[in-house]
Scaffold this motif. Structure first.
Motif, PDB file in Angstrom:
ATOM      1  N   VAL A  31      77.194  62.624  80.580  1.00  0.00           N
ATOM      2  CA  VAL A  31      76.934  61.193  80.377  1.00  0.00           C
ATOM      3  C   VAL A  31      75.491  60.851  80.738  1.00  0.00           C
ATOM      4  CG1 VAL A  31      77.488  58.878  81.264  1.00  0.00           C
ATOM      5  CG2 VAL A  31      79.326  60.428  80.582  1.00  0.00           C
ATOM      6  N   VAL A  32      75.037  61.298  81.894  1.00  0.00           N
ATOM      7  CA  VAL A  32      73.676  60.984  82.334  1.00  0.00           C
ATOM      8  C   VAL A  32      72.645  61.532  81.353  1.00  0.00           C
ATOM      9  CG1 VAL A  32      71.957  61.454  84.131  1.00  0.00           C
ATOM     10  CG2 VAL A  32      74.275  60.762  84.768  1.00  0.00           C
ATOM     11  N   LEU A  33      72.800  62.778  80.927  1.00  0.00           N
ATOM     12  CA  LEU A  33      71.846  63.381  79.994  1.00  0.00           C
ATOM     13  C   LEU A  33      71.912  62.726  78.612  1.00  0.00           C
ATOM     14  CD1 LEU A  33      72.306  67.143  80.944  1.00  0.00           C
ATOM     15  CD2 LEU A  33      70.398  65.628  81.560  1.00  0.00           C
ATOM     16  N   SER A  34      73.116  62.380  78.162  1.00  0.00           N
ATOM     17  CA  SER A  34      73.285  61.842  76.807  1.00  0.00           C
ATOM     18  C   SER A  34      72.787  60.415  76.665  1.00  0.00           C
ATOM     19  CB  SER A  34      74.756  61.932  76.401  1.00  0.00           C
ATOM     20  OG  SER A  34      75.152  63.286  76.323  1.00  0.00           O
ATOM     21  N   ARG A  35      72.722  59.675  77.744  1.00  0.00           N
ATOM     22  CA  ARG A  35      72.231  58.293  77.669  1.00  0.00           C
ATOM     23  C   ARG A  35      70.794  58.222  77.185  1.00  0.00           C
ATOM     24  NH1 ARG A  35      74.828  56.241  83.346  1.00  0.00           N
ATOM     25  NH2 ARG A  35      76.828  55.531  82.489  1.00  0.00           N
ATOM     26  N   THR A  36      70.050  59.315  77.284  1.00  0.00           N
ATOM     27  CA  THR A  36      68.645  59.320  76.870  1.00  0.00           C
ATOM     28  C   THR A  36      68.458  59.698  75.404  1.00  0.00           C
ATOM     29  OG1 THR A  36      68.299  61.635  77.507  1.00  0.00           O
ATOM     30  CG2 THR A  36      67.934  59.965  79.219  1.00  0.00           C
ATOM     31  N   HIS A  37      69.536  60.037  74.705  1.00  0.00           N
ATOM     32  CA  HIS A  37      69.414  60.458  73.302  1.00  0.00           C
ATOM     33  C   HIS A  37      69.051  59.281  72.405  1.00  0.00           C
ATOM     34  CE1 HIS A  37      71.389  64.617  73.161  1.00  0.00           C
ATOM     35  NE2 HIS A  37      71.027  64.364  74.393  1.00  0.00           N
ATOM     36  N   PRO A  38      68.234  59.529  71.383  1.00  0.00           N
ATOM     37  CA  PRO A  38      67.873  58.469  70.444  1.00  0.00           C
ATOM     38  C   PRO A  38      69.124  57.846  69.820  1.00  0.00           C
ATOM     39  CG  PRO A  38      66.565  60.439  70.037  1.00  0.00           C
ATOM     40  CD  PRO A  38      67.622  60.815  71.039  1.00  0.00           C
ATOM     41  N   GLY A  39      69.144  56.526  69.794  1.00  0.00           N
ATOM     42  CA  GLY A  39      70.270  55.811  69.194  1.00  0.00           C
ATOM     43  C   GLY A  39      71.390  55.489  70.152  1.00  0.00           C
ATOM     44  N   SER A  40      71.315  55.979  71.390  1.00  0.00           N
ATOM     45  CA  SER A  40      72.361  55.682  72.370  1.00  0.00           C
ATOM     46  C   SER A  40      72.174  54.273  72.903  1.00  0.00           C
ATOM     47  CB  SER A  40      72.311  56.674  73.531  1.00  0.00           C
ATOM     48  OG  SER A  40      73.184  56.270  74.564  1.00  0.00           O
ATOM     49  N   ARG A  41      73.211  53.466  72.811  1.00  0.00           N
ATOM     50  CA  ARG A  41      73.178  52.125  73.394  1.00  0.00           C
ATOM     51  C   ARG A  41      73.743  52.151  74.804  1.00  0.00           C
ATOM     52  NH1 ARG A  41      74.432  47.378  69.180  1.00  0.00           N
ATOM     53  NH2 ARG A  41      72.845  47.933  67.656  1.00  0.00           N
ATOM     54  N   ASN A  42      74.827  52.894  74.991  1.00  0.00           N
ATOM     55  CA  ASN A  42      75.424  53.038  76.313  1.00  0.00           C
ATOM     56  C   ASN A  42      76.483  54.118  76.257  1.00  0.00           C
ATOM     57  OD1 ASN A  42      75.719  52.522  79.036  1.00  0.00           O
ATOM     58  ND2 ASN A  42      77.319  51.016  78.717  1.00  0.00           N
ATOM     59  N   ILE A  43      76.647  54.824  77.368  1.00  0.00           N
ATOM     60  CA  ILE A  43      77.702  55.822  77.504  1.00  0.00           C
ATOM     61  C   ILE A  43      78.279  55.669  78.902  1.00  0.00           C
ATOM     62  CG2 ILE A  43      78.293  58.275  77.469  1.00  0.00           C
ATOM     63  CD1 ILE A  43      75.913  58.741  75.615  1.00  0.00           C
ATOM     64  N   ASP A  44      79.591  55.504  78.975  1.00  0.00           N
ATOM     65  CA  ASP A  44      80.278  55.336  80.257  1.00  0.00           C
ATOM     66  C   ASP A  44      81.370  56.379  80.416  1.00  0.00           C
ATOM     67  OD1 ASP A  44      78.927  52.978  81.227  1.00  0.00           O
ATOM     68  OD2 ASP A  44      80.060  51.823  79.759  1.00  0.00           O
ATOM     69  N   GLN A  68      76.368  61.206  65.019  1.00  0.00           N
ATOM     70  CA  GLN A  68      76.605  62.542  64.477  1.00  0.00           C
ATOM     71  C   GLN A  68      75.527  63.523  64.920  1.00  0.00           C
ATOM     72  OE1 GLN A  68      76.983  61.727  60.283  1.00  0.00           O
ATOM     73  NE2 GLN A  68      79.168  61.334  60.453  1.00  0.00           N
ATOM     74  N   GLU A  69      74.286  63.049  64.962  1.00  0.00           N
ATOM     75  CA  GLU A  69      73.198  63.901  65.425  1.00  0.00           C
ATOM     76  C   GLU A  69      73.434  64.302  66.889  1.00  0.00           C
ATOM     77  OE1 GLU A  69      68.501  63.317  66.173  1.00  0.00           O
ATOM     78  OE2 GLU A  69      69.197  62.863  64.143  1.00  0.00           O
ATOM     79  N   HIS A  70      73.884  63.361  67.686  1.00  0.00           N
ATOM     80  CA  HIS A  70      74.166  63.658  69.089  1.00  0.00           C
ATOM     81  C   HIS A  70      75.293  64.687  69.223  1.00  0.00           C
ATOM     82  CE1 HIS A  70      75.009  63.378  73.307  1.00  0.00           C
ATOM     83  NE2 HIS A  70      76.257  63.071  73.013  1.00  0.00           N
ATOM     84  N   PHE A  71      76.326  64.584  68.397  1.00  0.00           N
ATOM     85  CA  PHE A  71      77.459  65.512  68.487  1.00  0.00           C
ATOM     86  C   PHE A  71      77.036  66.949  68.168  1.00  0.00           C
ATOM     87  CE2 PHE A  71      81.954  63.699  68.740  1.00  0.00           C
ATOM     88  CZ  PHE A  71      81.577  62.750  69.664  1.00  0.00           C
ATOM     89  N   ASP A  74      72.505  69.944  71.999  1.00  0.00           N
ATOM     90  CA  ASP A  74      72.731  70.933  73.048  1.00  0.00           C
ATOM     91  C   ASP A  74      73.575  70.373  74.185  1.00  0.00           C
ATOM     92  OD1 ASP A  74      71.242  72.774  71.625  1.00  0.00           O
ATOM     93  OD2 ASP A  74      69.399  72.437  72.783  1.00  0.00           O
ATOM     94  N   HIS A  75      73.402  69.077  74.509  1.00  0.00           N
ATOM     95  CA  HIS A  75      74.178  68.487  75.597  1.00  0.00           C
ATOM     96  C   HIS A  75      75.665  68.455  75.266  1.00  0.00           C
ATOM     97  CE1 HIS A  75      70.270  66.413  76.903  1.00  0.00           C
ATOM     98  NE2 HIS A  75      70.486  67.452  77.681  1.00  0.00           N
ATOM     99  N   MET A  76      75.998  68.159  74.022  1.00  0.00           N
ATOM    100  CA  MET A  76      77.409  68.133  73.617  1.00  0.00           C
ATOM    101  C   MET A  76      77.994  69.540  73.660  1.00  0.00           C
ATOM    102  SD  MET A  76      80.131  66.588  72.668  1.00  0.00           S
ATOM    103  CE  MET A  76      79.967  65.023  71.875  1.00  0.00           C
ATOM    104  N   VAL A  77      77.247  70.518  73.164  1.00  0.00           N
ATOM    105  CA  VAL A  77      77.723  71.902  73.158  1.00  0.00           C
ATOM    106  C   VAL A  77      77.901  72.409  74.588  1.00  0.00           C
ATOM    107  CG1 VAL A  77      77.108  74.269  72.515  1.00  0.00           C
ATOM    108  CG2 VAL A  77      76.718  72.395  70.895  1.00  0.00           C
ATOM    109  N   GLU A  78      76.939  72.109  75.455  1.00  0.00           N
ATOM    110  CA  GLU A  78      77.038  72.532  76.855  1.00  0.00           C
ATOM    111  C   GLU A  78      78.263  71.915  77.530  1.00  0.00           C
ATOM    112  OE1 GLU A  78      74.798  71.978  81.143  1.00  0.00           O
ATOM    113  OE2 GLU A  78      73.651  71.565  79.322  1.00  0.00           O
TER     114      GLU A  78
END
Length: 105
Positions: A31-44, A68-71, A74-78
């Motif tokens: 969650v912490v790493l993914s919040r910085t991805h382009p297009g992320s508005r919020n992740i809880d 879809q790009e986020h999915f 590398d963060h999603m795969v990890e």
């Protein structure tokens, strides 16, 4: 500023485990790493009060393309690899279109 209207989307990922502490650690890092991805508005990350061992990630994205790009990231795969051996069953993943979604300032 672009004239393109973005269509926000929301994703939920529901996980079930007998080791909530270990899974929480894995998901919290994601969650912490993914919040910085382009297009992320919020992740809880939330934990069910009524069902022990059920954790849910709620993600809001600017567009389906950003999500879809986020999915594929590398963060999603990890995160997926780190969940191996921790889940009671495959995660439940759902994609929602916004009917009434907005961000509070």
């Amino acid at each position: 500023m672009s004239d393109i209207e973005l269509e926000p989307v929301m994703v939920t990922m529901t996980f079930h485990t007998d080791d909530a502490a270990e899974l929480t650690s894995v998901l919290a890092k994601y969650v912490v790493l993914s919040r910085t991805h382009p297009g992320s508005r919020n992740i809880d990350l939330v934990s069910s009060v009524t069902t022990p061992g059920r954790l849910v990630i709620v993600e809001k994205w600017d567009s389906t393309e950003a999500q879809q790009e986020h999915f594929d990231s590398d963060h999603m795969v990890e995160m997926a690899k780190s969940c191996e051996g921790l889940l009671n069953r495959p995660p439940e993943i759902d994609l929602y279109e916004g009917i009434s979604m907005h961000d509070l300032a």
